[in-house]
Motif scaffolding. Structure first.
Motif, short mmCIF file in Angstrom:
data_model
loop_
_atom_site.label_atom_id
_atom_site.label_comp_id
_atom_site.label_asym_id
_atom_site.label_seq_id
_atom_site.Cartn_x
_atom_site.Cartn_y
_atom_site.Cartn_z
N ARG A 134 -2.55 7.10 -5.27
CA ARG A 134 -3.95 7.54 -5.16
C ARG A 134 -4.70 7.26 -6.45
NH1 ARG A 134 -5.35 12.83 -1.84
NH2 ARG A 134 -4.36 11.39 -0.36
N GLU B 173 -5.86 3.82 -6.37
CA GLU B 173 -7.01 3.70 -5.46
C GLU B 173 -8.29 4.19 -6.12
OE1 GLU B 173 -4.42 4.30 -1.32
OE2 GLU B 173 -5.63 5.94 -2.12
N GLU C 272 -9.40 1.50 -8.55
CA GLU C 272 -9.99 0.34 -7.84
C GLU C 272 -11.38 0.67 -7.32
OE1 GLU C 272 -7.22 -0.54 -4.78
OE2 GLU C 272 -5.64 -1.23 -6.15
N LYS D 243 -10.48 5.98 2.21
CA LYS D 243 -9.12 5.57 1.90
C LYS D 243 -8.17 6.14 2.93
CE LYS D 243 -10.04 3.26 -1.89
NZ LYS D 243 -9.72 1.81 -2.04
#
Length: 502
Positions: free
Chosen positions: A49, A52, A55, A131
């Motif tokens: 996570r 993520e 990003e 996500k």
């Protein structure tokens, strides 16, 4: 006390490497089901996570609001934010949405992390990054918190106006360094996450477990509000570390005392969050071998500042002894002019040390009033009245609970203690009622046998303990003390009891 240099993140990673297959989280937030996660699984989920988040545009120093119900996913999110070198703002997912919006507006996080499609804080016009099972919603305007911040907790205190308290990694590490000598906890322990993630008592519960290799048990919301079900959960899950406000434990203690405590699983019971009148612990302490601690603390000094193992003398005398300061703290007890008071006299408690935060979030005037430098040390003005005794600090009450009625200055904490000492009373609290043309003191109480205590009996009993001007005018029996979402006594609701009865 020296700073160990190991952040809570460092400690968690060390535990995850040393005990990868040990259970880290047992999530029973959904009735009838359970999920068990090892330290390896928790660490890997948090790392994924975190990647993520990076990003998506989260960079070191950013503030991320986490609006999730208590559960494994929330723990993953907190860790992920830290691994991304950002800091988190926990919101009460089931709390008032207007308050959450106000907090988000004030804190100005860069993004909000929430279960997929379930944000009540941001509107649909905000950009969303979806996500695996969660949404990351970005705000148009954001502020970075102070450098080194680990998390920000919002507290209303006695003003009713929520204010952000940035707590640094150094503050948080100092807490666990300071408390380590009193808690011999390890991989065999189970900690119950009893409190809201937006209440700082949960910081102690959550990271106390996950930095020592313990198991964090996350219950469903209904169970923690039902004393019988909560006691069953503690027994069945072999909870060994239990943290409570006194108001919550008042209802839970009789259920715990119904067990056979031979070989009890409970090793530590920690009280915090509000004043403890320990007389009601008599039956529990007779039947339990638990270490029972009274710990005083405030959000601004990172959860806990003092510790006292509750003694039989405390119970018999019904004294709210908060004990000695944790290592690293310097304490002063001062009068209203800032001068230190003599031993055994009442004054405001000032605290300095590595757990004291640097001030409130973007509130310089308030920070200047509540924090001060004395003799080169940075102190927090607690607003709490104490007196220094041979066996530690005795808590008296809040300096903003000092009221003036009919020309007399009255300390409500002193009145409350006298109320608690009346035979047949389980719990009692005094409040000041403002009518259109007068102000007077009233008392709400819980009786041992659920029967009313007459006003005449109250006054006869209190006349031996208090001067006449400190005796409440009205008394009302309640089945239980009303509680806030954080488990503290809800004074506002007690005041409403008397207003509705007019």
């Amino acid at each position: 006390m020296g700073y160990s240099g190991k952040t809570v993140v460092d400690r968690f990673i060390s535990v995850a490497h040393d005990f990868p297959d040990s259970v880290a989280v047992r999530d029973v937030t959904v009735l009838g089901s359970e999920s068990v996660f090892t330290y390896r699984e928790l660490y890997e989920s948090a790392r994924n996570r975190s990647a993520e988040l990076h990003e998506a545009g989260i960079v070191p120093g950013d503030l991320v609001a986490v609006d999730m119900p208590a559960g494994f996913d929330a723990v993953v999110s907190f860790l992920a934010v830290w691994l991304a070198e950002a800091c988190y703002l926990p919101l009460d997912h089931f709390g008032p949405s207007e308050r959450n919006r106000s907090i988000v507006e004030d804190a100005a996080p860069k993004a909000l992390l929430t279960p997929e499609g379930k944000s009540s804080v941001f509107d649909s016009s905000e950009p969303v990054t979806r996500k695996n099972g969660y949404d990351l919603l970005f705000r148009a305007h954001a502020h970075q918190p102070p450098s080194g911040t680990a998390y920000i907790i919002y507290t209303s205190g006695t003003t009713g106006d929520p204010k952000g308290v940035p707590v640094t990694h150094r503050n948080l590490s100092a807490l666990f360094d300071a408390t380590a000598p009193w808690f011999d906890v390890d991989t065999t322990d189970t900690w119950l996450l009893f409190h809201s993630l937006a209440f700082d008592f949960s910081i102690w519960e959550l990271w106390g477990a996950l930095t020592t290799g313990g198991r964090l048990l996350i219950p469903d919301r209904l169970t923690v509000r039902d004393p019988e079900k909560c006691a069953d959960l503690i027994r069945n899950e072999q909870v060994s570390v239990l943290n409570q406000t006194p108001t919550s434990f008042l209802s839970l203690a009789p259920e715990l005392c119904s067990w056979d405590f031979q070989g009890s699983c409970l090793r530590y019971v920690v009280f915090g969050g509000e004043q403890l009148f320990p007389r009601f612990l008599r039956d529990f302490c007779k039947s339990s071998n638990s270490f029972v601690y009274n710990m005083y603390g405030i959000t601004e000094i990172t959860v806990h500042a003092t510790i006292r193992r509750v003694s039989w003398s405390d119970i018999e005398l019904n004294i709210s002894n908060i004990g000695e300061t944790l290592p690293g703290f310097t304490a002063r007890v001062v009068d209203e002019h800032g001068y230190e008071v003599p031993f055994s006299e009442v004054g405001e408690l000032l605290l300095a040390g590595p757990q004291v935060v640097g001030g409130y979030l973007r509130k310089p005037e308030l920070s200047e009033r509540r924090f001060t430098v004395l003799d080169g040390k940075y102190y927090y003005r607690s607003g709490d009245l104490v007196r220094r005794e041979m066996e530690g600090f005795v808590y008296v009450g809040r300096n903003d609970e000092q009221v003036k009625l009919r020309g007399h200055r009255i300390e409500l904490g002193e009145v409350d203690r006298a109320l608690q000492e009346v035979p047949g009373v389980t719990a009692a609290l005094s409040v000041v009622i403002e009518d259109e043309d007068e102000r007077y003191m009233a008392c709400a109480y819980v009786s041992e046998d659920a029967t009313d205590i007459t006003t005449r009996r109250w006054r006869n009993a209190l006349s031996e303990r208090l001067p006449s001007y400190m005796i409440p005018r009205r008394f009302a029996r309640v089945d239980s003390m009303p509680r806030t979402r954080n488990g503290k006594i809800d004074r506002g609701e007690i005041e409403n009891v008397f207003r509705r009865a007019r």
